[in-house]
Motif scaffolding. Sequence first.
Motif, PDB file in Angstrom:
ATOM      1  N   ILE A   1       0.840  -1.202   0.000  1.00  0.00           N
ATOM      2  CA  ILE A   1       0.000   0.000   0.000  1.00  0.00           C
ATOM      3  C   ILE A   1       0.871   1.246   0.000  1.00  0.00           C
ATOM      4  N   ALA A   2       1.814   1.306   0.929  1.00  0.00           N
ATOM      5  CA  ALA A   2       2.705   2.463   1.013  1.00  0.00           C
ATOM      6  C   ALA A   2       3.576   2.595  -0.225  1.00  0.00           C
TER       7      ALA A   2
ATOM      8  N   ASP B   1      -4.654  -7.341   3.414  1.00  0.00           N
ATOM      9  CA  ASP B   1      -4.543  -6.018   2.822  1.00  0.00           C
ATOM     10  C   ASP B   1      -3.290  -5.896   1.950  1.00  0.00           C
ATOM     11  N   MET B   2      -2.235  -6.639   2.290  1.00  0.00           N
ATOM     12  CA  MET B   2      -1.032  -6.623   1.457  1.00  0.00           C
ATOM     13  C   MET B   2      -1.276  -7.365   0.147  1.00  0.00           C
ATOM     14  N   VAL B   3      -2.068  -8.424   0.190  1.00  0.00           N
ATOM     15  CA  VAL B   3      -2.435  -9.140  -1.036  1.00  0.00           C
ATOM     16  C   VAL B   3      -3.284  -8.243  -1.931  1.00  0.00           C
ATOM     17  N   GLU B   4      -4.235  -7.552  -1.340  1.00  0.00           N
ATOM     18  CA  GLU B   4      -5.076  -6.634  -2.106  1.00  0.00           C
ATOM     19  C   GLU B   4      -4.248  -5.500  -2.682  1.00  0.00           C
ATOM     20  N   GLY B   5      -3.292  -4.998  -1.898  1.00  0.00           N
ATOM     21  CA  GLY B   5      -2.398  -3.957  -2.396  1.00  0.00           C
ATOM     22  C   GLY B   5      -1.555  -4.447  -3.555  1.00  0.00           C
ATOM     23  N   ALA B   6      -1.125  -5.697  -3.491  1.00  0.00           N
ATOM     24  CA  ALA B   6      -0.344  -6.280  -4.585  1.00  0.00           C
ATOM     25  C   ALA B   6      -1.163  -6.316  -5.872  1.00  0.00           C
TER      26      ALA B   6
ATOM     27  N   THR C   1      -2.996 -19.732   4.324  1.00  0.00           N
ATOM     28  CA  THR C   1      -4.121 -20.298   3.590  1.00  0.00           C
ATOM     29  C   THR C   1      -5.103 -19.200   3.189  1.00  0.00           C
ATOM     30  N   LYS C   2      -5.405 -18.319   4.127  1.00  0.00           N
ATOM     31  CA  LYS C   2      -6.345 -17.221   3.847  1.00  0.00           C
ATOM     32  C   LYS C   2      -5.782 -16.266   2.810  1.00  0.00           C
ATOM     33  N   ALA C   3      -4.483 -15.973   2.901  1.00  0.00           N
ATOM     34  CA  ALA C   3      -3.856 -15.084   1.922  1.00  0.00           C
ATOM     35  C   ALA C   3      -3.884 -15.704   0.531  1.00  0.00           C
TER      36      ALA C   3
ATOM     37  N   LEU D   1      -4.607 -13.634  -8.781  1.00  0.00           N
ATOM     38  CA  LEU D   1      -3.155 -13.552  -8.666  1.00  0.00           C
ATOM     39  C   LEU D   1      -2.583 -14.959  -8.554  1.00  0.00           C
ATOM     40  N   GLY D   2      -1.470 -15.211  -9.243  1.00  0.00           N
ATOM     41  CA  GLY D   2      -0.769 -16.461  -9.055  1.00  0.00           C
ATOM     42  C   GLY D   2      -0.093 -16.489  -7.693  1.00  0.00           C
ATOM     43  N   ILE D   3       0.149 -17.686  -7.173  1.00  0.00           N
ATOM     44  CA  ILE D   3       0.670 -17.835  -5.812  1.00  0.00           C
ATOM     45  C   ILE D   3       1.974 -18.623  -5.819  1.00  0.00           C
TER      46      ILE D   3
END
Length: 237
Positions: free
Chosen positions: A108-109, A137-142, A173-175, A184-186
């Motif tokens: 995000i930052a 939130d970091m996954v969403e930011g990505a 698991t949640k991320a 998004l690929g993991i």
Amino acid sequence: MTKLSVNINKIATLRNARGGNVPNLLQVAQDIQKFGAQGITIHPRPDERHIRYQDARDLKPVVYTEFNIEGNPKHNFIDLVLECKPTQVTLVPDAIGAITSSAGWDTIANQSYLTEVISEFKRNGIRTSIFVDPLLDMVEGAKATGTDRIELYTEAFAKQFELGNYKAIEPYTKAAEKAFELELGINAGHDLSLDNIKFFKENIPNLLEVSIGHALISEALYFGLDNTVNMYLSKLK
């Protein structure tokens, strides 16, 4: 099957300890692929204490599987990636002088910066991945940066798993579920080992790739490189 990309930084560390070219990094990379690994990862750092920038150039014609270059996208690193055009670039927020990676991006930052860098790599046909902690939130930011994938930073899981705290997998698991929902690929990496990789794989849906170096090379001292690579492949099926 989740792909195994072997990080060969530690091979370069051993070579650099004596100078010369033993062990031969290029030969090891070829052998690892011959043994069945589906990728080679390198993580050059500014001080070139293990992988050197020239190694990345020399490896380009040798790696016929997936070539993954990790690092902090400073100017020299960006130039190197654009020159080598690997299959994938993994962006890691390493501080100069860091012994090893210690955190994921604050997506995000750093969203504007990451978006700009990722756009340049994608214009050049290079798949992009961002190193992130298992935080929604970091996954969403990505996702907002335009990256193709995320790489889950797994040190916290590995430490807790060793202590018998298997619930430490839950945020990962949640991320992963959130990342898949966002298309998004993991990927995943850091301190994954023969001890924990099967449990991790079984609990992370849609895991495309793991990048493993320190543990794999250390385990190969006992089991041999060919055998160790295939032990990982067996656990990743």
